[in-house]
Design an enzyme around this catalytic site. Structure first.
Site, PDB file in Angstrom:
ATOM      1  CB  VAL A  86      -0.939   0.024   1.234  1.00 45.95           C
ATOM      2  CG1 VAL A  86      -1.756   1.316   1.268  1.00 45.95           C
ATOM      3  CG2 VAL A  86      -1.854  -1.189   1.225  1.00 45.95           C
ATOM      4  NE  ARG A  92      -0.255   2.642  10.671  1.00 47.86           N
ATOM      5  CZ  ARG A  92       0.850   2.519   9.919  1.00 47.86           C
ATOM      6  NH1 ARG A  92       0.928   3.147   8.741  1.00 47.86           N
ATOM      7  NH2 ARG A  92       1.864   1.782  10.328  1.00 47.86           N
ATOM      8  NE  ARG A  93      -5.331   7.647   3.841  1.00 52.25           N
ATOM      9  CZ  ARG A  93      -5.196   8.688   3.009  1.00 52.25           C
ATOM     10  NH1 ARG A  93      -5.966   8.777   1.932  1.00 52.25           N
ATOM     11  NH2 ARG A  93      -4.297   9.625   3.246  1.00 52.25           N
ATOM     12  N   GLY A  94      -7.847   1.044   5.555  1.00 51.69           N
ATOM     13  CA  GLY A  94      -8.677  -0.095   5.229  1.00 51.69           C
ATOM     14  C   GLY A  94      -8.439  -0.694   3.857  1.00 51.69           C
ATOM     15  CG  LEU A  95      -6.600   1.375   0.305  1.00 52.23           C
ATOM     16  CD1 LEU A  95      -7.126   2.436   1.269  1.00 52.23           C
ATOM     17  CD2 LEU A  95      -5.464   1.964  -0.527  1.00 52.23           C
ATOM     18  CG  LEU A  96      -3.520  -5.301   3.956  1.00 49.37           C
ATOM     19  CD1 LEU A  96      -2.997  -5.813   2.619  1.00 49.37           C
ATOM     20  CD2 LEU A  96      -2.389  -5.264   4.983  1.00 49.37           C
ATOM     21  CB  THR A  97      -9.178  -4.640   5.650  1.00 45.43           C
ATOM     22  OG1 THR A  97      -8.322  -4.467   6.795  1.00 45.43           O
ATOM     23  CG2 THR A  97     -10.374  -5.499   6.039  1.00 45.43           C
ATOM     24  CE1 TYR A 125      -0.601  -9.883   4.568  1.00 47.70           C
ATOM     25  CE2 TYR A 125       1.513  -9.945   5.710  1.00 47.70           C
ATOM     26  CZ  TYR A 125       0.736  -9.529   4.636  1.00 47.70           C
ATOM     27  OH  TYR A 125       1.297  -8.765   3.645  1.00 47.70           O
ATOM     28  CG  PHE A 408       6.025 -17.501  -2.256  1.00 49.36           C
ATOM     29  CD1 PHE A 408       4.933 -16.681  -2.033  1.00 49.36           C
ATOM     30  CD2 PHE A 408       6.062 -18.733  -1.624  1.00 49.36           C
ATOM     31  CE1 PHE A 408       3.892 -17.086  -1.217  1.00 49.36           C
ATOM     32  CE2 PHE A 408       5.028 -19.166  -0.815  1.00 49.36           C
ATOM     33  CZ  PHE A 408       3.933 -18.330  -0.604  1.00 49.36           C
TER      34      PHE A 408
END
Length: 408
Positions: A86, A92-97, A125, A408
């Protein structure tokens, strides 16, 4: 803000930008054309997702198809998750979630009941249901073949490969032995090109690639590179990859590596916890363990399918409630009995569980790396019925320590 952002599969023309974003997230520069040509081979069609903001790509996550060996020998389709990043001004805006959810739903739709990754940070994770399912150790041994005991297994023969042989030969050997223990995964052609091929063909590093041949043919290999040093007599050898079908092949490969001239020591990273190198040495103190690390982070994507695929040890029936706040369809009570597992009810239904855990907690026991009793004692699992804990230990026990050996 996240409600205005959507996750979508990236087009082929967007993949290099995704790779550049990922590289920046781990503080690396963009790949040149030769490096990109190699790296591009790990981007499968439709398997890279991204988030855009203001017309710019600000988050990405990818996977490639692989296969995972589970206890009992079954080999499951697997999503090998990689290249997660990201942009620094959008964290810390919810993109990864959002990307993780989309990716896991995509894996389920593809019929991949499990996903694994290698974590750059250990705190990321778990909230997505990943748990540490295999661990490894780093070690360093003096380069002296005479350190091996006279009565240690000697194995068969070891031969060096020419540069052009390395990938074709080792790819075949790995394919034959990779699934011999829980945790092993298959390697795609893209993996070989982007990892070993890059160092061998693009960077043109000096490489030592050796193959062990036993009674039934090639059954082990090692790849090693020289550590940096200006002193020819003080150089170390870094083993980046070593797989062997049995102790004889393991001993022969280590004996060969420890006997290479002008090498002071041999080091290996992410080696199996049960690799018996110290037991092969007359002086076990010549081998120093320099660290331990998590290796496979496992996500059980389709929990009923994943549990049904592995075998369980003989034990009296045990009922386990699994809570999955990220993939709610997995939540339920599962019964393990007669070496098999099945879903038998919903949480708060008529079937009362004896043990409870999260999806991440179950992943830690799934391949056999952690005993349920360890997880109960440390709070990863709870035990409404403490008498069920020994039964769970017996059910989840495996004959071998799980290990993957593929980064990987």
């Amino acid at each position: 803000m996240t409600s205005t952002l959507s996750v979508r599969a990236l087009e082929a023309g967007e993949l290099r930008a995704a790779h550049t974003l990922f590289a920046a997230a781990i503080h690396r520069g963009p790949a040149d054309d030769a490096a990109w040509a190699r790296s591009a081979q790990l981007y499968g069609p439709g398997r890279t997702f991204g988030v855009h903001s203001g017309g710019a790509l600000v988050g990405t996550v990818a996977s490639f198809p692989s296969e995972l060996t589970v206890p009992g020998g079954a080999v499951l389709p697997m999503a090998a998750v990689t290249r997660v990043g990201v942009r620094a001004d959008h964290t810390r805006r919810g993109l990864l979630t959002a990307m993780m959810r989309t990716q896991l739903e995509d894996a389920a739709a593809r019929g991949e009941p499990v996903a694994t990754l290698r974590a750059s940070e250990a705190r990321i994770y778990g909230r997505f249901g990943y748990g540490i399912a295999t661990r490894a150790r780093n070690l360093r041994v003096r380069a002296d073949p005479a350190l091996l005991r006279d009565d240690a297994p000697r194995g068969g023969t070891v031969r060096l490969l020419a540069r052009e042989e390395i990938i074709p030969v080792l790819r075949g050997v790995h394919a034959r032995i990779a699934h011999r223990r829980p945790g092993g995964i298959s390697r795609t052609d893209g993996w070989w090109s982007a990892t070993i091929g890059r160092r061998v063909d693009v960077d043109r590093e000096h490489v030592i690639a050796a193959v062990h041949t036993g009674p039934d043919g090639d059954d082990g290999f090692a790849i090693a590179f020289l550590e940096g040093s200006s002193d020819f007599t003080e150089r170390g050898l870094e083993v980046s990859d070593l797989h062997a079908a049995d102790v004889g092949a393991t001993a022969a490969l280590w004996r060969f590596l420890m006997g290479i001239d002008l090498v002071r020591h041999v080091s290996g990273e992410l080696r199996p916890l049960d690799e018996p190198l110290e037991l092969l040495l007359a002086d076990p103190r010549a081998c120093a363990v320099t660290g331990h690390a998590d290796e496979t982070w496992l996500r059980l994507v389709d929990l009923p399918a994943a549990l049904a695929a592995r075998t369980f040890g003989p034990a009296e029936p045990v009922l386990i409630a699994v809570h999955d706040g990220f993939l709610a369809a997995n939540t339920g009570v599962y019964r393990i009995a007669d070496g098999h597992a099945e879903r038998v009810g919903a949480i708060d239904g008529p079937v009362r569980p004896e043990l409870e855990c999260t999806a991440a907690g179950l992943a830690m026991a799934y391949l056999g790396d952690r005993r349920p009793s360890e997880l109960v004692a440390t709070g990863w699992w709870s035990a409404p019925e403490p008498a069920a804990v020994p039964r769970a230990d017996a059910a989840f026990a495996t004959a071998e320590v799980p290990w993957c050996g593929t980064y990987f």
